[in-house]
Design a protein around this motif. Sequence first.
Motif, PDB file in Angstrom:
ATOM      1  N   ILE B 164      -0.621  -0.874 -15.853  1.00 33.87           N
ATOM      2  CA  ILE B 164      -0.271  -1.453 -14.558  1.00 33.87           C
ATOM      3  C   ILE B 164       0.933  -0.688 -14.020  1.00 33.87           C
ATOM      4  O   ILE B 164       1.924  -0.491 -14.729  1.00 33.87           O
ATOM      5  CB  ILE B 164       0.080  -2.956 -14.700  1.00 33.87           C
ATOM      6  CG1 ILE B 164      -1.151  -3.739 -15.194  1.00 33.87           C
ATOM      7  CG2 ILE B 164       0.588  -3.530 -13.378  1.00 33.87           C
ATOM      8  CD1 ILE B 164      -0.886  -5.207 -15.461  1.00 33.87           C
ATOM      9  N   GLY B 169      10.576  -0.312  -4.455  1.00 33.43           N
ATOM     10  CA  GLY B 169      11.470   0.248  -3.430  1.00 33.43           C
ATOM     11  C   GLY B 169      12.720  -0.594  -3.300  1.00 33.43           C
ATOM     12  O   GLY B 169      12.942  -1.210  -2.266  1.00 33.43           O
ATOM     13  N   THR B 176       5.520   7.919  -1.369  1.00 40.39           N
ATOM     14  CA  THR B 176       4.158   7.614  -0.897  1.00 40.39           C
ATOM     15  C   THR B 176       3.110   7.924  -1.963  1.00 40.39           C
ATOM     16  O   THR B 176       2.187   7.143  -2.180  1.00 40.39           O
ATOM     17  CB  THR B 176       3.853   8.425   0.375  1.00 40.39           C
ATOM     18  OG1 THR B 176       4.962   8.265   1.262  1.00 40.39           O
ATOM     19  CG2 THR B 176       2.602   7.927   1.071  1.00 40.39           C
ATOM     20  N   MET B 179       3.058   5.235  -4.536  1.00 45.21           N
ATOM     21  CA  MET B 179       2.452   4.010  -4.005  1.00 45.21           C
ATOM     22  C   MET B 179       0.928   4.098  -4.067  1.00 45.21           C
ATOM     23  O   MET B 179       0.251   3.124  -4.374  1.00 45.21           O
ATOM     24  CB  MET B 179       2.881   3.795  -2.562  1.00 45.21           C
ATOM     25  CG  MET B 179       4.199   3.098  -2.433  1.00 45.21           C
ATOM     26  SD  MET B 179       4.329   2.280  -0.847  1.00 45.21           S
ATOM     27  CE  MET B 179       5.293   3.439   0.066  1.00 45.21           C
ATOM     28  N   GLN B 180       0.422   5.311  -3.775  1.00 46.14           N
ATOM     29  CA  GLN B 180      -1.029   5.451  -3.692  1.00 46.14           C
ATOM     30  C   GLN B 180      -1.742   5.323  -5.031  1.00 46.14           C
ATOM     31  O   GLN B 180      -2.961   5.169  -5.060  1.00 46.14           O
ATOM     32  CB  GLN B 180      -1.392   6.764  -3.004  1.00 46.14           C
ATOM     33  CG  GLN B 180      -1.290   6.605  -1.497  1.00 46.14           C
ATOM     34  CD  GLN B 180      -1.481   7.877  -0.737  1.00 46.14           C
ATOM     35  OE1 GLN B 180      -1.729   8.933  -1.329  1.00 46.14           O
ATOM     36  NE2 GLN B 180      -1.366   7.795   0.568  1.00 46.14           N
ATOM     37  N   ILE B 181      -1.008   5.422  -6.130  1.00 48.30           N
ATOM     38  CA  ILE B 181      -1.676   5.212  -7.417  1.00 48.30           C
ATOM     39  C   ILE B 181      -1.181   3.929  -8.098  1.00 48.30           C
ATOM     40  O   ILE B 181      -1.460   3.679  -9.260  1.00 48.30           O
ATOM     41  CB  ILE B 181      -1.506   6.408  -8.377  1.00 48.30           C
ATOM     42  CG1 ILE B 181      -0.027   6.643  -8.691  1.00 48.30           C
ATOM     43  CG2 ILE B 181      -2.138   7.669  -7.805  1.00 48.30           C
ATOM     44  CD1 ILE B 181       0.158   7.414  -9.987  1.00 48.30           C
ATOM     45  N   SER B 182      -0.427   3.123  -7.343  1.00 53.05           N
ATOM     46  CA  SER B 182       0.137   1.921  -7.955  1.00 53.05           C
ATOM     47  C   SER B 182      -0.790   0.716  -7.762  1.00 53.05           C
ATOM     48  O   SER B 182      -1.665   0.734  -6.906  1.00 53.05           O
ATOM     49  CB  SER B 182       1.506   1.622  -7.355  1.00 53.05           C
ATOM     50  OG  SER B 182       1.357   1.236  -6.005  1.00 53.05           O
ATOM     51  N   ASP B 183      -0.572  -0.297  -8.578  1.00 49.24           N
ATOM     52  CA  ASP B 183      -1.315  -1.551  -8.429  1.00 49.24           C
ATOM     53  C   ASP B 183      -0.557  -2.512  -7.524  1.00 49.24           C
ATOM     54  O   ASP B 183      -1.148  -3.287  -6.796  1.00 49.24           O
ATOM     55  CB  ASP B 183      -1.520  -2.199  -9.809  1.00 49.24           C
ATOM     56  CG  ASP B 183      -2.306  -1.297 -10.732  1.00 49.24           C
ATOM     57  OD1 ASP B 183      -3.491  -1.091 -10.463  1.00 49.24           O
ATOM     58  OD2 ASP B 183      -1.718  -0.761 -11.700  1.00 49.24           O
ATOM     59  N   TYR B 184       0.770  -2.458  -7.635  1.00 49.74           N
ATOM     60  CA  TYR B 184       1.616  -3.357  -6.846  1.00 49.74           C
ATOM     61  C   TYR B 184       2.715  -2.548  -6.174  1.00 49.74           C
ATOM     62  O   TYR B 184       3.164  -1.534  -6.711  1.00 49.74           O
ATOM     63  CB  TYR B 184       2.283  -4.410  -7.741  1.00 49.74           C
ATOM     64  CG  TYR B 184       1.322  -5.354  -8.433  1.00 49.74           C
ATOM     65  CD1 TYR B 184       0.900  -6.521  -7.805  1.00 49.74           C
ATOM     66  CD2 TYR B 184       0.854  -5.087  -9.716  1.00 49.74           C
ATOM     67  CE1 TYR B 184       0.022  -7.400  -8.448  1.00 49.74           C
ATOM     68  CE2 TYR B 184      -0.020  -5.965 -10.358  1.00 49.74           C
ATOM     69  CZ  TYR B 184      -0.423  -7.120  -9.714  1.00 49.74           C
ATOM     70  OH  TYR B 184      -1.285  -7.979 -10.342  1.00 49.74           O
ATOM     71  N   VAL B 185       3.159  -3.023  -5.009  1.00 46.16           N
ATOM     72  CA  VAL B 185       4.325  -2.440  -4.344  1.00 46.16           C
ATOM     73  C   VAL B 185       5.300  -3.579  -4.068  1.00 46.16           C
ATOM     74  O   VAL B 185       4.918  -4.603  -3.497  1.00 46.16           O
ATOM     75  CB  VAL B 185       3.930  -1.751  -3.012  1.00 46.16           C
ATOM     76  CG1 VAL B 185       5.174  -1.206  -2.303  1.00 46.16           C
ATOM     77  CG2 VAL B 185       2.926  -0.625  -3.263  1.00 46.16           C
ATOM     78  N   ILE B 186       6.543  -3.405  -4.511  1.00 45.51           N
ATOM     79  CA  ILE B 186       7.542  -4.472  -4.383  1.00 45.51           C
ATOM     80  C   ILE B 186       8.879  -3.865  -3.963  1.00 45.51           C
ATOM     81  O   ILE B 186       9.230  -2.763  -4.393  1.00 45.51           O
ATOM     82  CB  ILE B 186       7.708  -5.221  -5.731  1.00 45.51           C
ATOM     83  CG1 ILE B 186       6.373  -5.856  -6.108  1.00 45.51           C
ATOM     84  CG2 ILE B 186       8.800  -6.285  -5.641  1.00 45.51           C
ATOM     85  CD1 ILE B 186       6.418  -6.697  -7.358  1.00 45.51           C
ATOM     86  N   ASN B 187       9.620  -4.585  -3.118  1.00 46.34           N
ATOM     87  CA  ASN B 187      10.878  -4.034  -2.597  1.00 46.34           C
ATOM     88  C   ASN B 187      12.109  -4.860  -2.942  1.00 46.34           C
ATOM     89  O   ASN B 187      13.171  -4.642  -2.378  1.00 46.34           O
ATOM     90  CB  ASN B 187      10.776  -3.899  -1.070  1.00 46.34           C
ATOM     91  CG  ASN B 187       9.677  -2.928  -0.683  1.00 46.34           C
ATOM     92  OD1 ASN B 187       9.548  -1.860  -1.263  1.00 46.34           O
ATOM     93  ND2 ASN B 187       8.857  -3.323   0.281  1.00 46.34           N
TER      94      ASN B 187
END
Lengths: 219, 199
Positions: B164, B169, B176, B179-187
């Motif tokens: 996972i 951020g 970028t 992000m494109q290979i991630s499962d989740y993006v969190i800031n």
Amino acid sequence: MSTVKHAVIAAAGMGTRLGLGAPKCLMELGGIPLIAHLLGNLEKVEDVRVITGFLENEVMETISKIRKDVIFVRNPAYRSTTTLTSYMMGAAHLHSPCLFMDADIYFNPSGFADFINACEKSDEPLLAITRTKTRDAVYVDLDEARRIISFSRDHVTGMEWANLAFLSPGDLQDGPGAVFEQLATRLPIAALEIDSYEIDCPEDVELAMTAYQRINRDY
Amino acid sequence: MTTCYVFDLDGTLTKQELLPLVATTLDLEEEIRVLTRLTISGQIPFRESFRLRFAILKAAPVDLVQKAIANVDLDNTILDFIRARTERCFVITGNLDAWIEPILPRLGCKVFTSTSLREGTHVKDLQYIMHKADKVQALRSKFKRIVAVGDGNNDIPMFEQADIGIAYGGIHPAATGLMQISDYVINESNSLCRLLNTL
């Protein structure tokens, strides 16, 4: 009595029928993106997870400006998957009941608050319904206890499924088909009427706009 | 002991990027700024970028570099998560062992770094340049599931090996490509830890 802790918002779709070239949740009502109206209804919900796909960077950027602690769940296969898959991805690893909703809906805030209050009174599944107004409605039949006993695309009734639900993650199983088709195997389920406006085609935008103006004049 | 968590350091656990801090102290802001821009835009790979960084900074005494970053702000929310499960958390950073030495005890878990040969007051040579995938692979023998958290392009190999990937951020949007290979993006670190706690 327990608080609603999790909200899962499906915002991955392309909104092809509207022909915007932008995700529907970024469409503005009264100068405010649809998703901002929705997040306003979820201020008291601690854990908000948004499933992104089409133009995900734009969606994430807009949402992060409104609410920084949103968890984005990426669905890169958004073109070949349904809302059901997005809901499953959003609720993955969660064990307590979640609010599930689509991002392309304008909800009357007072009705949305009533729905959350009703969820907090019981951990049982609850589905939102609204007066029939959209062209692609999924109509519902209710029993005397106001529970949904059937869904149909053809059998026209005065109420349609509003794409807002309070369910345990285990109530949904990934697979083909729409969310309501899966819920259909678990009927009857309690329903609560709310005032909501799903946006699929240009006529829906008109309806939502009129409702938005009426609701905000009343306040 | 089935799941472990691996974290990037710069910009993930630190609330400031370390390199600009060093650059300011050593009066090398312009040089580092150009290098950083080329690296972030993906024009030079991490390995080459790190060699250049080393070439620029090796003239400086190690203690000066250490002093520049010793008091960097760390994200206490994430550190609390790490401290609650120190045996299952790891920091994997491209940064150099000698330079970040004073920060290591503050992290509360095992840290993998690039390594150097020291000679007196200076670093003499690079010994190992971090390739984050290697470390994740090594953790495979001990852990069934690996959750990775990072913000930059040099975290891409780490995400590719992990089960996972969470693009984080905290101080600026994650790269970028990552992000494109991630499962989740969190800031934000509270929601990051909320997610980590449910995984």
